[in-house]
Each structure stands twice: as structure tokens, then as C-alpha cells.
Design a protein around this motif. Structure first.
Motif, mmCIF file in Angstrom:
data_model
loop_
_atom_site.group_PDB
_atom_site.id
_atom_site.type_symbol
_atom_site.label_atom_id
_atom_site.label_comp_id
_atom_site.label_asym_id
_atom_site.label_seq_id
_atom_site.Cartn_x
_atom_site.Cartn_y
_atom_site.Cartn_z
ATOM 1 N N PHE A 53 0.837 -1.216 0.000
ATOM 2 C CA PHE A 53 0.000 0.000 0.000
ATOM 3 C C PHE A 53 0.861 1.251 0.000
ATOM 4 C CE2 PHE A 53 -3.888 -2.086 2.265
ATOM 5 C CZ PHE A 53 -4.088 -2.860 1.133
ATOM 6 N N MET A 76 -10.999 -9.806 -14.680
ATOM 7 C CA MET A 76 -10.904 -9.039 -13.429
ATOM 8 C C MET A 76 -11.739 -7.759 -13.509
ATOM 9 S SD MET A 76 -9.602 -9.316 -10.491
ATOM 10 C CE MET A 76 -8.291 -10.522 -10.604
ATOM 11 N N LYS A 107 -9.138 -18.301 -0.544
ATOM 12 C CA LYS A 107 -8.085 -17.816 -1.433
ATOM 13 C C LYS A 107 -6.882 -18.753 -1.438
ATOM 14 C CE LYS A 107 -5.426 -13.538 -2.107
ATOM 15 N NZ LYS A 107 -5.146 -12.204 -1.551
ATOM 16 N N PHE A 162 -17.204 -12.280 -4.359
ATOM 17 C CA PHE A 162 -16.504 -11.173 -5.018
ATOM 18 C C PHE A 162 -15.005 -11.226 -4.732
ATOM 19 C CE2 PHE A 162 -14.927 -6.712 -4.394
ATOM 20 C CZ PHE A 162 -14.685 -6.455 -5.733
ATOM 21 N N PHE A 163 -14.669 -11.357 -3.452
ATOM 22 C CA PHE A 163 -13.243 -11.291 -3.101
ATOM 23 C C PHE A 163 -12.479 -12.535 -3.582
ATOM 24 C CE2 PHE A 163 -14.762 -7.975 -0.178
ATOM 25 C CZ PHE A 163 -13.848 -6.976 -0.503
ATOM 26 N N LEU A 202 1.250 -7.570 -7.965
ATOM 27 C CA LEU A 202 0.041 -8.399 -8.118
ATOM 28 C C LEU A 202 0.334 -9.872 -7.822
ATOM 29 C CD1 LEU A 202 -1.714 -6.817 -11.243
ATOM 30 C CD2 LEU A 202 -2.055 -6.357 -8.824
ATOM 31 N N THR A 233 -15.318 -8.511 -13.190
ATOM 32 C CA THR A 233 -15.673 -8.881 -11.809
ATOM 33 C C THR A 233 -15.989 -7.616 -11.025
ATOM 34 O OG1 THR A 233 -14.166 -10.751 -11.911
ATOM 35 C CG2 THR A 233 -14.799 -10.003 -9.723
ATOM 36 N N VAL A 234 -15.141 -6.603 -11.199
ATOM 37 C CA VAL A 234 -15.365 -5.321 -10.518
ATOM 38 C C VAL A 234 -16.654 -4.683 -11.038
ATOM 39 C CG1 VAL A 234 -14.425 -3.014 -10.102
ATOM 40 C CG2 VAL A 234 -12.877 -4.975 -10.175
ATOM 41 N N ARG A 274 -23.991 -4.512 -8.529
ATOM 42 C CA ARG A 274 -24.828 -4.955 -7.401
ATOM 43 C C ARG A 274 -24.878 -3.883 -6.320
ATOM 44 N NH1 ARG A 274 -23.124 -10.686 -7.959
ATOM 45 N NH2 ARG A 274 -21.451 -10.364 -6.481
ATOM 46 N N ASN A 275 -23.739 -3.237 -6.090
ATOM 47 C CA ASN A 275 -23.701 -2.177 -5.073
ATOM 48 C C ASN A 275 -24.571 -0.996 -5.461
ATOM 49 O OD1 ASN A 275 -22.211 -3.004 -2.888
ATOM 50 N ND2 ASN A 275 -20.266 -2.638 -3.909
ATOM 51 N N PHE A 334 -9.395 -1.510 -10.785
ATOM 52 C CA PHE A 334 -10.531 -1.335 -9.877
ATOM 53 C C PHE A 334 -11.291 -0.048 -10.184
ATOM 54 C CE2 PHE A 334 -12.191 -0.161 -5.560
ATOM 55 C CZ PHE A 334 -13.140 -1.171 -5.494
ATOM 56 N N HIS A 363 -5.867 -7.842 -2.666
ATOM 57 C CA HIS A 363 -6.046 -8.924 -3.652
ATOM 58 C C HIS A 363 -5.300 -8.559 -4.934
ATOM 59 C CE1 HIS A 363 -9.238 -9.889 -0.819
ATOM 60 N NE2 HIS A 363 -9.228 -11.104 -1.332
ATOM 61 N N VAL A 366 -9.828 -4.743 -0.866
ATOM 62 C CA VAL A 366 -9.788 -5.006 -2.315
ATOM 63 C C VAL A 366 -8.350 -5.040 -2.804
ATOM 64 C CG1 VAL A 366 -10.289 -3.985 -4.573
ATOM 65 C CG2 VAL A 366 -12.075 -4.092 -2.844
ATOM 66 N N LEU A 367 -7.578 -4.029 -2.386
ATOM 67 C CA LEU A 367 -6.214 -3.920 -2.913
ATOM 68 C C LEU A 367 -5.255 -4.913 -2.256
ATOM 69 C CD1 LEU A 367 -5.848 -0.070 -3.433
ATOM 70 C CD2 LEU A 367 -6.469 -1.848 -5.071
ATOM 71 N N VAL A 421 -5.468 -7.268 -7.695
ATOM 72 C CA VAL A 421 -6.147 -6.390 -8.646
ATOM 73 C C VAL A 421 -5.493 -5.014 -8.522
ATOM 74 C CG1 VAL A 421 -7.968 -5.864 -6.954
ATOM 75 C CG2 VAL A 421 -8.365 -5.416 -9.348
ATOM 76 N N SER A 422 -5.192 -4.423 -9.671
ATOM 77 C CA SER A 422 -4.523 -3.119 -9.611
ATOM 78 C C SER A 422 -5.546 -2.021 -9.326
ATOM 79 C CB SER A 422 -3.802 -2.833 -10.925
ATOM 80 O OG SER A 422 -4.752 -2.589 -11.934
ATOM 81 N N MET A 458 -19.648 -6.545 -9.518
ATOM 82 C CA MET A 458 -19.802 -6.259 -8.096
ATOM 83 C C MET A 458 -20.357 -4.853 -7.893
ATOM 84 S SD MET A 458 -18.336 -4.355 -5.492
ATOM 85 C CE MET A 458 -16.803 -3.851 -6.277
#
Lengths: 243, 477
Positions: free
Chosen positions: A59, B1, A158, A106-107, A79, B4-5, B11-12, B192, B185, B182-183, B187-188, B8
Motif C-alpha cells: 500500500f 478481473m 483464497k 466477489f473477493f 500483483l 468482476t469489478v 450490485r452495489n 478497480f 487482492h 480489495v487492494l 487487482v490493480s 460487483m
């Protein structure tokens, strides 16, 4: 430090340094966590625990040194390294409008396991201790403990080999905290390397194979817990805090 | 990917009340604007139909009367003589020059409030042009806000709906705490953000596109040609580019790492600047650099000219034959010729004012064309006006063609007055007819296409800016 072997450590920090302007948040951290090991990081607020976890997650970029996950540098393989880790913060914040099962779907899809069906995902939630009737409810209605369980289910689904936890038991009741600890031990037994930042000395001694004490961005002590009592650990910790 | 975003986020968004309310507001606005635009267009068509029907009836009556006079069945009076070219050209056979409405007219009706889309052509007055609009402004509110047409909703309200859907695109995730999860995982951040923006863009784009198409389909009137299909494509293309601009702005602002409230403020500020302030400044700049031609001066000139003609006419009618030097018929002919001479003289007097009027309008429009690139809102407004056929450019062309036609009309009658010819039935069949010559499609396409580029360029710049921010990374927690 953990003994060196030919197998790369699950989590490794080498000369890790992070500064924010003139403030040194992390001062040359060296740390290695092997597969199946639970390493508990103790320290006061602002000691650098969360910064360490954020660096492992990629991060924030390190000012110097490097972070490796299963031998891969996080900075250059952002990644790829995230395929092997799971993260559980103090408050697992999920999408409140989705159900526990939908969040998990989702995750896990983000993690590259989009092929897992609802039944399988339900099994993971079950193993994490979430009641089956709760899995279909919107997460907005969940307690903190229930969200933590979804977080654990995510890590299991996962197939994470490393688990990064940032004060995960903070705010949980003793029963919830105990259940959570049992889940971590189960995952550790399955070979998952775990780094847990915490204030909970009792829990650290209970589940950690090793404990590190951080102060002002430095790892000032690192010891195995096997031969330590709870009071020993508490004394050592307080000694470091009162210097 | 990415999908997928997208799934999701779909749905939100489905579960967000504010998103539904914003879309409902947009749908309501579009529906009302479509109805309002269609009503204005319908009123215009009705007015034109009524005028043309009256004109047709009048022409038929004139020809019947001419037959009767020529057959000796009826005596022609001096005020109703259908064979008198001066009388027929100035009053009896006055015709309407009409700017035809295009099928997309209801999309943007704005300029029709201010500029007449039908002009009564006579041999009297400067250019024979009536400057009165057929559909005056209706009340102070209308005067303040302009027409509530589809163009207004799309230019002004649509960006607000986009802001509601996007102000917390990334900041909301950070504030909820889900961004960190999320990050964590593989996924960049770019994937996202792009996935979320794409989902909301597709949702709003399809809703806007659907509503825009429905609004046009519900109000379209008249024959549909391939040119209109091209206009439709330009309309939808420009609209989608406008939507893209606002989404790009929202993404770029989200990537700056502010809070949701900060993003909302920044986006509202941008809306205020681009939709309200910049167009206002452009308007002021246009007025300051090319002061509007004085309509009052022109109207006064028209009135003065009309008064003089009437005075002359009255004088001639009162005096013809009084000098006792000719027969009454000869005196009347002489008076008519003097009247024509007076009209021609007055026309010459008015010509510089009219020319200045036209030049200033053209200069204003040229400046607006150049300055429109300062604001996407002006670009879209101009483009919608152009494809609707109610833009300044088409209206200018119309008035220019009206001037030409007025000249032909006068020449037709004045040549007969000078030659001392009476009108025949054949002359009635040969009366000049006004047919509006449309601007060529490539010319329209070039102008609207330039506007489209003017939307795409800042959009690409914003995307580039957002890309730099995404590469630099954002605050996750």
C-alpha cells in the motif's frame, strides 16, 4: 530471527525503512516468518506495526530496503505477491449491501478463484464459524466478529500462504477472540505464515510462536514464546515501554 | 478481473437509494423536457400551418377576384385590385418565408424564442422583414431560465446526476474501509477504478442514451431522411462524449485522494464553472467585443420607414389627379411609381444598418464558435442546437436567405410597376417561392465534429491526469 533454509520465508523484510518527511516510521526492520509460523508484533500506538503491514501489502512504498513474500519482491511483483497473502484489519469492512456469501464470492473472484461455487464458498464460511443462516444476510447486519469470520473465510478460500492481521481481536469479546485464535491456529497448522500486529499480550503468548516488540519504528526485542510465561512477556514488554 | 469489478459494483449501485433517485430525477427531467420541447415545436408547426393555410386561401381568393375583374364581372377597387403589382406585392399577396423544422427540433428549441423562424415577406419596409418573433418569451421565469428543453437537461442536469454517481467512486471505498481489502487482492488500483467507472458509465450512458432516443422517438415529427440519421448520430455521439468528459473529471478528482465530501465539492465547483460561469463569461465577452446590433434602432427604422411610406402613400392618394395634369389612371400610376421610388430609397437608407446587424450577428456567432471550447457545456449546447436545426448558424442562414428572397420579391413586383404592367393569372403562378436551402451535411458535420474533438481532447487530458495519479498510487487507508 527464524533460521535460514533453502525454502524462502513466507514473509520477509530486509533493512526495511519508511520515512514521512523527517519522521522515521520504520527504521531498518529485518524480519522473517516461515510457513506455519505465527509471529506476533507488539508495540504501542505509532510504533510502526501498521506501517510494517502496509509495506507487506504494497500500500505504501518503502523508503529503503525491501519486502518479500515467498521470495518475490512486493515492489516489483505487486500483483503476484498478492495472490499469496490475505489481510484482516482491525475492522473487516465488507460491502454492506451484499450478503456474506456475495462478499466472499466477489473477493475470491478477485483472488482468481471465481470458479468456486456457492456450496463451496458456504463451506468456507462454515469452517470460519459463520452460522449458515447468516451467510445469506446482508453484511450491513453483521457484528464485528461475524465480519472477521468472513475475512478468515476469504483467506481460506483464497488459499493464502501468508496472513497479515492488524489488531484483529481488538473489540472482540473473549469468546469471539478465543474462536478467532483457534481459527488462526488451524490455519497455521495448515502451513500459513501469519504476521499479527496486536496489543494483546495474552493472545500473543497463547498463539504466537515468536513475539516481536516494536518501539519507535524499531524491532527492539524478538523472542520465542515457548519458554515464556504470560507474566514474563508482560514484564519484558513493559520494560521496553518504560525505558 | 475488470468485469468482476463491474459486476460487483453493479450490485452495489443497485442497492444505493441515491443512485436510483438520481436516475429518477434524470428520467423525470428528460420526460418533462421532451414534452416541453415537443409542445414548443408543435406550437410552431401549428402557427406555421395556420399562416400557410391563410396564405393559400388569400392567394386563391386573389386569383378568383382577378379572373372576375378580367372577365368584367367585378370592379376592382383601388385597395383591393388584384392586378395592381404595387398593392399585391406590398399587402395582398404577402407570403411567409418559413424555416422548416427538422425532426430533431424538439431537442433544442432555445433560439427559436429569440429569432423568428418565419418571416412575412412584402415589398414594404427594410428588407420586408418582420423582426417580431412568432412565439414570444412567456413570463419572467422563462426569461431567466430559457426553454426547459432536452438540451437544458442534458447540458445542465446530466452532469449533476453523474456527480451523484461518481463523487465517492474511490473515496467511498477508502472511507468504508473496503479499498484496503480489495487492494490486498491481486487487482490493480487502475483496474478497480476503471471497472467502477465503466460500470457507472455504462449504466448512466445506457440510461441517457435510452432516454435521449425515447425522447426523440416520442416527439419526432415529419419525414425522416438519411441526413436526419446523420444528425441523430452526431447528437448521440456528442452526448456520449459529454458524459465521458464528466466521468473522466470524476475519476481524475477521485484519484487526487480527497474525501467524498471534498470530491463532491470539487465536482460541483467544476460544474458551476463550466456550466454556469464560463458560459456567462463567454456571453459577456461576446457582448463586449461585438456589441449586439440595436434591434430598437432597426425596429425604429422599420417603423419610421413604414410611417414615411404610409405618409407618402396617403399624400399620393390624396393628391393624385388633384394637379389636373393627367387622367386619374395616369396620376395613380405616377403615384405608384413614386411610392416604389420612396421604398427603394428607404431600403438604401436601411441597408447599412441591416448589414451592420448581420455582420455583428455573424461576428458574435464566430466568436461563440471559437470560445465554445472553453466549456464542454457550450460545445454540447451548440452541437444540440445545430443538429436540432435551431442553432444560430442555421438561423443566420435562414435570415440571409430571407433577405435574398425579399429582394427577389421586390424585383418581381417593382419591375412590373416600372414597366406599367398589370398582374395576370400567369404572374400569380410565377410568384417567387421561398425554399430554404439547407447547409450541406459535411459542413454541419465539420462544425459538430470540431465540437466533438473539443470534448474528447479535455477528456483525454483528464484520463491522462488520472492515469498519472493512479500510477503514483493513492492513500489506501
Amino acid at each position: 530471527m527464524a533460521p535460514r533454509s533453502s525454502v524462502p520465508p513466507v514473509l520477509e523484510a530486509i533493512g526495511l525503512r519508511k520515512t514521512y518527511g523527517d519522521v522515521v516510521a520504520l527504521h531498518g526492520l529485518d524480519l522473517s516468518i516461515a510457513a506455519g509460523e505465527i509471529f506476533c508484533l507488539l508495540g504501542a500506538n505509532g510504533a510502526g506495526k501498521t506501517t510494517t503491514i502496509q509495506l507487506f501489502l504494497g500500500f505504501i512504498p518503502p523508503t529503503a530496503g525491501c519486502v518479500r513474500i515467498l521470495g518475490q519482491d512486493v515492489a516489483t511483483h505487486a500483483l503476484q505477491t498478492k495472490q499469496h497473502i490475505a489481510y484482516i484489519p482491525e475492522n473487516v469492512m465488507l460491502y454492506p449491501n451484499l450478503t456474506g456469501l456475495e462478499n466472499l464470492k466477489f473477493f475470491t473472484t478477485l483472488a482468481g478463484h471465481g470458479d468456486l461455487d456457492r456450496a463451496t464458498l458456504g463451506t468456507y464460511l462454515d469452517r470460519a464459524g459463520l452460522a449458515p443462516e447468516a451467510a445469506g444476510r446482508r453484511v450491513g447486519t453483521y457484528s464485528k466478529g461475524m465480519r472477521q469470520k468472513v475475512g478468515i473465510a476469504m483467506a481460506m478460500a483464497k488459499g493464502a500462504q501468508a496472513l497479515l492481521l492488524d489488531e484483529p481481536t481488538s473489540g472482540l469479546d473473549p469468546k469471539g477472540s478465543n474462536e478467532f485464535s483457534r481459527l488462526l491456529q488451524t490455519m497455521s497448522a495448515a502451513g500459513v505464515g501469519i504476521l499479527m500486529a496486536t496489543h494483546d499480550i495474552f493472545r500473543s503468548k497463547e498463539i504466537g510462536a515468536r513475539v516481536g516488540i516494536m518501539k519507535h519504528g524499531q524491532l527492539v526485542a524478538c523472542m520465542g514464546t515457548e519458554d515464556l510465561s504470560h507474566s514474563d512477556l508482560e514484564r519484558i514488554y513493559l520494560e521496553h515501554m518504560h525505558d | 478481473m475488470l468485469w468482476t469489478v463491474v459486476r460487483m459494483d453493479a450490485r452495489n449501485v443497485r442497492a444505493e437509494v441515491s443512485a436510483w433517485l438520481a436516475l429518477l430525477l434524470l428520467a423525470t427531467g428528460v420526460t418533462y423536457a421532451a414534452w416541453s420541447g415537443a409542445a414548443a415545436v408543435h406550437a410552431d408547426r401549428q402557427a406555421v400551418a395556420t399562416a400557410l393555410t391563410e396564405q393559400q386561401t388569400r392567394m386563391r381568393d386573389l386569383q378568383v377576384r382577378l379572373h372576375a375583374v378580367q372577365a368584367g364581372q367585378k370592379q376592382a377597387t383601388s385597395t383591393e385590385d388584384p392586378s395592381d403589382p404595387a398593392l399585391v406585392g406590398s399587402t395582398l399577396a404577402a407570403v411567409w418565408a418559413v424555416l422548416p423544422q427538422l425532426p430533431l427540433a424538439s431537442v433544442a428549441v432555445g433560439q427559436r424564442d429569440l429569432a423568428a423562424a418565419r418571416v412575412r415577406i412584402t415589398t414594404q419596409g427594410p428588407s420586408g422583414r418582420s423582426l417580431q418573433s412568432d412565439r414570444p418569451m412567456t413570463g419572467p421565469t422563462r426569461l431567466l431560465t430559457g426553454a426547459f428543453d432536452l438540451a437544458f437537461v442534458l447540458v445542465a442536469l446530466l452532469p449533476l446526476v453523474i456527480i451523484v454517481l461518481t463523487y465517492d467512486l474511490l473515496a467511498g471505498e477508502r472511507e468504508r474501509g473496503t479499498l484496503a481489502l480489495v487492494l490486498a487482492h491481486p487487482v490493480s488500483l487502475a483496474t478497480f477504478v476503471l471497472g467502477k467507472a465503466l460500470q457507472r458509465g455504462l449504466l448512466l450512458g445506457s440510461v441517457t442514451l435510452g432516454l435521449a432516443l425515447l425522447a426523440v422517438a416520442a416527439t419526432v415529427d415529419g419525414p425522416w431522411t438519411s441526413d436526419d440519421a446523420v444528425r441523430m448520430l452526431l447528437y448521440l455521439g456528442t452526448l456520449m462524449a459529454y458524459v465521458g468528459f464528466w466521468f473522466a473529471a470524476a475519476v481524475a478528482i477521485n484519484v487526487r485522494g480527497q474525501t467524498s465530501a471534498g470530491n463532491a465539492l470539487a465536482l460541483i465547483g467544476l460544474w458551476l464553472a463550466l456550466v454556469v460561469i464560463v458560459p456567462g463569461i463567454v456571453q459577456v465577452a461576446v457582448q463586449a467585443t461585438h456589441p449586439p446590433p440595436s434591434r430598437v434602432e432597426l425596429v425604429n427604422l422599420t417603423r419610421a420607414a413604414a410611417s414615411e411610406i404610409e405618409a407618402e402613400l396617403s399624400d399620393l392618394q390624396g393628391n393624385h389627379g388633384a394637379d389636373g395634369k393627367g387622367t386619374p389612371a395616369q396620376n395613380a400610376q405616377a403615384a405608384t411609381e413614386r411610392l416604389v421610388a420612396v421604398q427603394v430609397a428607404l431600403e438604401k437608407r436601411a441597408a447599412p444598418v441591416l448589414q451592420a446587424f448581420g455582420t455583428q450577428l455573424a461576428a458574435q456567432q464566430a466568436l461563440v464558435n471559437a470560445l465554445r471550447f472553453l466549456s464542454p457545456a457550450i460545445v454540447l449546447q451548440e452541437a444540440l442546437g445545430d443538429v436540432a436545426g435551431n442553432g444560430g448558424h442555421r438561423l443566420q442562414q435562414f435570415h440571409s436567405q430571407v433577405d435574398e428572397f425579399g429582394q427577389r420579391w421586390r424585383n418581381f413586383f417593382f419591375s412590373r410597376v416600372s414597366a406599367r404592367q398589370r398582374l395576370t393569372v400567369a404572374d400569380y403562378a410565377a410568384l417567387p417561392q421561398f425554399v430554404f436551402r439547407e447547409e450541406s451535411l459535411p459542413a454541419l458535420g465539420t462544425r459538430v465534429g470540431a465540437g466533438l474533438m473539443g470534448l474528447l481532447l479535455p477528456t483525454l487530458l483528464l484520463i491522462g491526469w488520472a492515469g498519472v495519479g493512479l500510477r503514483r498510487g493513492v492513500r489506501v487507508m
